[in-house]
Design a protein around this motif. Structure first.
Motif, PDB file in Angstrom:
ATOM      1  N   LEU A 129      -7.133 -48.058  21.369  1.00 30.90           N
ATOM      2  CA  LEU A 129      -5.961 -48.537  22.354  1.00 30.90           C
ATOM      3  C   LEU A 129      -5.059 -49.376  21.559  1.00 30.90           C
ATOM      4  CD1 LEU A 129      -5.317 -47.835  25.269  1.00 30.90           C
ATOM      5  CD2 LEU A 129      -6.494 -50.072  25.967  1.00 30.90           C
ATOM      6  N   ARG A 130      -5.727 -50.279  20.872  1.00 29.38           N
ATOM      7  CA  ARG A 130      -5.028 -51.260  20.238  1.00 29.38           C
ATOM      8  C   ARG A 130      -3.988 -50.733  19.144  1.00 29.38           C
ATOM      9  NH1 ARG A 130      -9.786 -54.533  20.839  1.00 29.38           N
ATOM     10  NH2 ARG A 130     -10.486 -53.613  18.829  1.00 29.38           N
ATOM     11  N   LYS A 131      -4.730 -49.605  18.750  1.00 33.56           N
ATOM     12  CA  LYS A 131      -3.751 -48.709  17.471  1.00 33.56           C
ATOM     13  C   LYS A 131      -2.725 -47.923  17.993  1.00 33.56           C
ATOM     14  CE  LYS A 131      -7.808 -49.172  13.831  1.00 33.56           C
ATOM     15  NZ  LYS A 131      -8.714 -48.345  13.207  1.00 33.56           N
ATOM     16  N   GLY A 132      -2.752 -47.664  19.032  1.00 38.38           N
ATOM     17  CA  GLY A 132      -1.904 -46.923  19.739  1.00 38.38           C
ATOM     18  C   GLY A 132      -2.595 -45.264  19.558  1.00 38.38           C
ATOM     19  N   ASN A 188     -11.534 -49.029  22.555  1.00 33.15           N
ATOM     20  CA  ASN A 188     -10.706 -50.428  22.725  1.00 33.15           C
ATOM     21  C   ASN A 188      -9.660 -50.522  21.334  1.00 33.15           C
ATOM     22  OD1 ASN A 188     -11.317 -51.171  25.328  1.00 33.15           O
ATOM     23  ND2 ASN A 188     -13.185 -52.467  24.506  1.00 33.15           N
ATOM     24  N   ASP A 189     -10.446 -49.983  20.278  1.00 38.03           N
ATOM     25  CA  ASP A 189      -9.805 -50.138  19.183  1.00 38.03           C
ATOM     26  C   ASP A 189      -8.836 -48.886  18.866  1.00 38.03           C
ATOM     27  OD1 ASP A 189      -9.802 -51.218  16.226  1.00 38.03           O
ATOM     28  OD2 ASP A 189     -10.554 -49.207  15.522  1.00 38.03           O
ATOM     29  N   SER A 204     -16.276 -49.674  22.464  1.00 38.39           N
ATOM     30  CA  SER A 204     -15.876 -50.562  21.462  1.00 38.39           C
ATOM     31  C   SER A 204     -14.792 -49.462  20.655  1.00 38.39           C
ATOM     32  CB  SER A 204     -17.071 -50.630  20.249  1.00 38.39           C
ATOM     33  OG  SER A 204     -16.430 -51.360  18.979  1.00 38.39           O
ATOM     34  N   THR A 255       6.185 -48.740  24.089  1.00 35.33           N
ATOM     35  CA  THR A 255       5.572 -50.195  23.862  1.00 35.33           C
ATOM     36  C   THR A 255       4.951 -50.220  25.363  1.00 35.33           C
ATOM     37  OG1 THR A 255       7.489 -51.226  24.743  1.00 35.33           O
ATOM     38  CG2 THR A 255       7.388 -51.233  22.525  1.00 35.33           C
ATOM     39  N   HIS A 300      -8.921 -49.430  30.195  1.00 33.58           N
ATOM     40  CA  HIS A 300      -7.613 -49.938  30.519  1.00 33.58           C
ATOM     41  C   HIS A 300      -7.632 -49.992  32.127  1.00 33.58           C
ATOM     42  CE1 HIS A 300      -6.051 -45.726  31.561  1.00 33.58           C
ATOM     43  NE2 HIS A 300      -7.025 -45.479  31.122  1.00 33.58           N
TER      44      HIS A 300
END
Length: 215
Positions: free
Chosen positions: A81-84, A78-79, A75, A153, A55
């Motif tokens: 991070l996308r899922k919070g 990153n996953d 990997s 957000t 990030h």
């Protein structure tokens, strides 16, 4: 760039204001290259060294940044991070004293890439996104307050724009209405704490930046 936490898969560093996480059009040396040099020298590694950028934080902002030392970690992070699943807490020195010592700011934000700035706009504006954060006051001075901030957000310049929108721009942030610049050219916003479950070992990680924000 100062290493704060390190294991076989991760490196968490303190970023100084003015440093860039990843290379950009300025051509200035990014932290990602500094990390590679650090790892190469420390572990006497031949050839190329892997460094995955998980990030980024804005150039004038200081604080914690996560780098991945392996492709597996990158990997999975990153996953997450996308899922919070990576929780970041910020601290900011702002002008004045918020009327409410703690609260939530909700607004519609629209970035303008031409001038690299984000604006609060009316609900329903094309391409605008609903944006939320929580804050609490942790210290008050004569002219400034220190706030702790949780992003609900993740929008471009969200903290900077939303705090300015309630009349309390971040100290040194001329772009968003601060009265004067900081001596170091940065702004008084810090990625202060990072919490997540280690992507490989599954051990809870909870790191706080040892460099504290002051008035």
């Amino acid at each position: 760039m100062t290493p704060i936490y390190e294991d076989n898969h991760l490196l968490i560093c303190h970023k100084e204001c003015g440093e860039i996480v990843q290379g950009d059009k300025t051509g200035d040396k990014p932290m990602s290259d500094m990390v590679k040099e650090y790892l190469k020298k420390k572990y006497n590694k031949p050839g190329n060294v892997f460094c995955g950028v998980v990030h980024r934080i804005d150039r004038p902002v200081s604080g914690l940044v996560i780098f991945a030392r392996t492709g597996k970690a990158l990997s999975r992070l990153n996953d997450m991070l996308r899922k919070g699943e990576i929780h970041k807490t910020y601290r900011a020195v702002v002008e004045g004293h918020p009327e409410q010592e703690d609260g939530e700011i909700e607004s519609w934000l629209l970035p303008d890439g031409r001038i690299n700035k984000t604006f609060v706009v009316k609900a329903g504006t094309k391409d605008a996104k609903l944006s939320k954060l929580r804050y609490r006051t942790i210290e008050r001075g004569d002219r400034y307050s220190i706030l702790e901030i949780e992003l609900l957000t993740g929008r471009k310049h969200q903290i900077r724009c939303q705090l300015s929108s309630i009349g309390h721009p971040i100290k040194g942030d001329l772009k968003y209405g601060a009265k004067r610049s900081n001596r170091d050219g940065g702004i008084s916003l810090q990625a202060h704490r990072i919490q997540f479950v280690h992507p490989v070992s599954k051990v809870p990680i909870d790191i706080t930046d040892p460099k504290m924000l002051n008035f």
